[in-house]
Design an enzyme around this catalytic site. Structure first.
Site, mmCIF file in Angstrom:
data_model
loop_
_atom_site.group_PDB
_atom_site.id
_atom_site.type_symbol
_atom_site.label_atom_id
_atom_site.label_comp_id
_atom_site.label_asym_id
_atom_site.label_seq_id
_atom_site.Cartn_x
_atom_site.Cartn_y
_atom_site.Cartn_z
ATOM 1 N N ASP A 74 0.832 -1.207 0.000
ATOM 2 C CA ASP A 74 0.000 0.000 0.000
ATOM 3 C C ASP A 74 0.872 1.264 0.000
ATOM 4 O O ASP A 74 1.654 1.485 0.933
ATOM 5 C CB ASP A 74 -0.904 -0.015 1.254
ATOM 6 C CG ASP A 74 -2.109 0.897 1.110
ATOM 7 O OD1 ASP A 74 -2.224 1.583 0.078
ATOM 8 O OD2 ASP A 74 -2.946 0.910 2.029
ATOM 9 N N CYS A 116 -5.996 4.318 -3.568
ATOM 10 C CA CYS A 116 -6.185 2.911 -3.184
ATOM 11 C C CYS A 116 -7.403 2.232 -3.817
ATOM 12 O O CYS A 116 -7.272 1.272 -4.580
ATOM 13 C CB CYS A 116 -6.337 2.808 -1.671
ATOM 14 S SG CYS A 116 -5.133 3.735 -0.715
ATOM 15 N N HIS A 173 -10.740 -2.360 1.350
ATOM 16 C CA HIS A 173 -10.949 -0.963 0.959
ATOM 17 C C HIS A 173 -11.805 -0.779 -0.303
ATOM 18 O O HIS A 173 -11.646 0.194 -1.037
ATOM 19 C CB HIS A 173 -9.604 -0.222 0.791
ATOM 20 C CG HIS A 173 -9.699 1.220 1.211
ATOM 21 N ND1 HIS A 173 -8.639 2.082 1.209
ATOM 22 C CD2 HIS A 173 -10.767 1.944 1.642
ATOM 23 C CE1 HIS A 173 -9.028 3.274 1.612
ATOM 24 N NE2 HIS A 173 -10.321 3.217 1.886
ATOM 25 N N ASP A 340 -0.179 0.024 -4.937
ATOM 26 C CA ASP A 340 -1.478 0.449 -5.492
ATOM 27 C C ASP A 340 -1.514 1.909 -5.920
ATOM 28 O O ASP A 340 -2.491 2.348 -6.522
ATOM 29 C CB ASP A 340 -2.615 0.146 -4.514
ATOM 30 C CG ASP A 340 -2.531 0.990 -3.254
ATOM 31 O OD1 ASP A 340 -1.437 1.480 -2.921
ATOM 32 O OD2 ASP A 340 -3.576 1.159 -2.601
#
Ligand code: CA
Length: 527
Positions: A74, A116, A173, A340
């Site tokens: 991430d 994200c 997410h 991402d």
């Protein structure tokens, strides 16, 4: 219809009007459209045939379809791994990622979306966020008006129907409400957290967020937003358990190792099954706010929590690959390591490094160009490096193809991904994607083709690093801004007046792209 929607619709129709007459008009475009609903691809029949034979030989040997493992970090910067110019030079070595890059294919022009949720949903649907409605991260307090997954076909759903076990470990997410959770949209099993690290740290870190954590009234109101800080274990068949809840920064520090241990153990189990598997392991780190795991605290040369987190994630990537090796499935598994989006510079110094302009939240290279390492022992020639463009959405089509499930690709909606199997697997593989299109929410911002990138809109920060918290979307004015990324990778010196810029004719590419929205308009979900 709101005025903003109207503006977007007008833009798209205007572009479409230009594009329909000049679709793929630029002289540099080599791609061919075979279906109205599928992104055009560059034909490479010999490469495709050679790789089909290679895959058939492997299938004859292994007796199973290949496993697919995505290792998604991430917010890691393009410049963080040593194999991308970072590592020791920026205070956190990454020997595991570097080893995979050296033993596989290192992509130097792999692209994510700029945040994200858009990237994660695009990878799992093969569709641009503007098509699914997932145009920005879902944050605490957001109430979606439409379930974005309605009318979408997820990759795990397709792979499940093609005989795969499908598993997501880590950050999701893409919606935590009913009907939006991983085990409700196709995954057989889920073990992880619904939200991003920062959503949780706001609730547990009085040093960083004293005005919220230490104020009873504000904190009570925050809790009413219903943000979920639980480690959840859910199954498609309805079994659901809350394993634990993060209550401290210490819990946050340890979260990723718990997830990694789960994946490592699960791989042993999955490898014994008669079915192949798809595992998406999505790390919580290195998204701000990072708290160093006790085993990694101060272990990076830099000593900063972000750098310790890079070291930890790199170590965990090594543990997962080792688990594949020990389970005897490394030679039948495509491993893809990526991030991402670009580094979130707003959180500096708890942020990564990119050599490019901008950061997360922008469509400059710094926001969207990410590390992309494809590793497959015996199938990808060690030491390959390619600058051919690759969109992370291509992993969707590539996975579908590897599963032998091309016939299951939806044809009632537009798929933006391109099947890049032969690019990844051929010893001298060349990319099959011609253009990458960059969107910010509902705005078409830019396109890259070969080394050229043209912006019609840009995101300009009003404070040096504030690409998210203090930035505006602006038109480029009298003319698009065209950059040659080979001579100007930082996108600072437009070359719009040159002849080769005219040859590239990227405006026509944007027009053709916009024309795809005529039949398949953008979806709005209340974000
Ligand atoms: Ca991210």
């Amino acid at each position: 219809m709101t005025s903003r929607l109207l503006t977007m619709a007008c833009l798209l129709w205007a572009l479409a009007a230009t594009g329909s007459a000049h679709a793929q008009a630029s002289t540099l475009n080599r791609s061919v459209r075979v279906l109205d609903t599928l992104e055009p691809a560059i034909p490479r029949p010999e490469q495709d045939q050679a790789v089909a034979a290679k895959l058939a030989a492997l299938k004859a040997k292994s007796g199973k379809k290949p496993n697919i493992v995505w290792l998604l970090v991430d917010d890691m910067g393009y410049g963080d791994p040593g194999s991308y110019g970072g590592g020791k030079a920026v205070g956190a070595e990454t020997p595991q990622m570097d080893k995979l890059a050296a033993a596989g294919l290192r992509l130097t022009s792999a692209y994510a979306q700029n945040t994200c949720t858009p990237t994660r949903s695009a990878m799992l649907t093969g569709r641009l966020p503007v098509r699914t409605g997932l145009t920005r991260p879902i944050l605490a307090g957001d109430k979606l008006t439409v379930n974005p997954w309605e009318g979408e076909t997820s990759l795990p759903k397709i792979l499940g129907e093609a005989g795969y076990n499908t598993l997501l470990v880590g950050k999701w997410h893409i919606g935590s409400a009913n009907g939006m959770r991983p085990y409700e949209v196709g995954f057989d099993e889920y073990y992880g957290y619904y939200g991003a690290q920062k959503e949780t740290s706001q609730a547990v870190d009085p040093a960083r967020y004293p005005d919220l954590v230490l104020d009873k009234d504000k904190f009570a109101r925050y809790l009413e937003l219903g943000e979920d800080h639980a480690l959840v274990h859910g199954f498609k068949d309805g079994r659901l358990a809350e394993i634990s809840v993060i209550k401290s920064t210490e819990d946050m520090a340890r979260a990723d190792m718990v997830l990694t241990n789960f994946s490592v153990n699960k791989i042993k189990e999955l490898a014994k099954s008669n079915k192949p598997f798809f595992l998406e392991h999505a790390f919580m780190k290195v998204h701000t706010d990072n708290y160093a795991h006790p085993d990694f605290k101060g272990r990076s040369a830099s000593k900063y929590p972000y750098k310790d987190a890079v070291l930890e994630v790199d170590t965990e990537i090594g543990l997962i690959v080792k688990a594949l090796e020990e389970a005897g499935v490394l030679e039948n598994t495509l491993v893809f390591v990526t991030s991402d989006n670009g580094p979130q510079m707003d959180g500096w110094p708890d942020s990564g490094y990119t050599p490019f302009r901008g950061g997360k939240g922008t469509t400059w290279e710094g926001g969207v160009r990410v590390p992309g390492i494809a590793y497959w022992k015996g199938m990808i020639k060690p030491g390959r490096v390619s600058d051919d463009v690759f969109d992370l959405m291509d992993l969707f089509n590539t996975a579908v193809h590897l599963a032998g499930a091309d016939a299951r690709l939806p044809t009632d909606r537009y798929i933006d991904g391109v099947n890049q199997t032969s690019f990844l697997l051929h010893d001298e593989g060349e990319g099959k994607r011609e253009c990458v299109f960059f969107w910010f929410k509902s705005d078409l911002m830019a396109v890259r083709m070969r080394e050229y990138k043209e912006h019609v809109k840009v995101i300009l920060p009003h404070s040096t690093f504030m690409h998210i918290d203090m930035a505006t979307v602006q038109d480029t004015g009298t003319a698009p801004w065209l950059f040659n990324l080979y001579i100007d990778p930082k996108e600072e010196l437009p070359v719009g007046h040159r002849m080769n810029a005219w040859l590239a004719s990227l405006g026509a590419e944007m027009g053709a792209h916009a024309a795809t929205f005529k039949k398949y308009p953008p979806k709005k979900i209340g974000l």
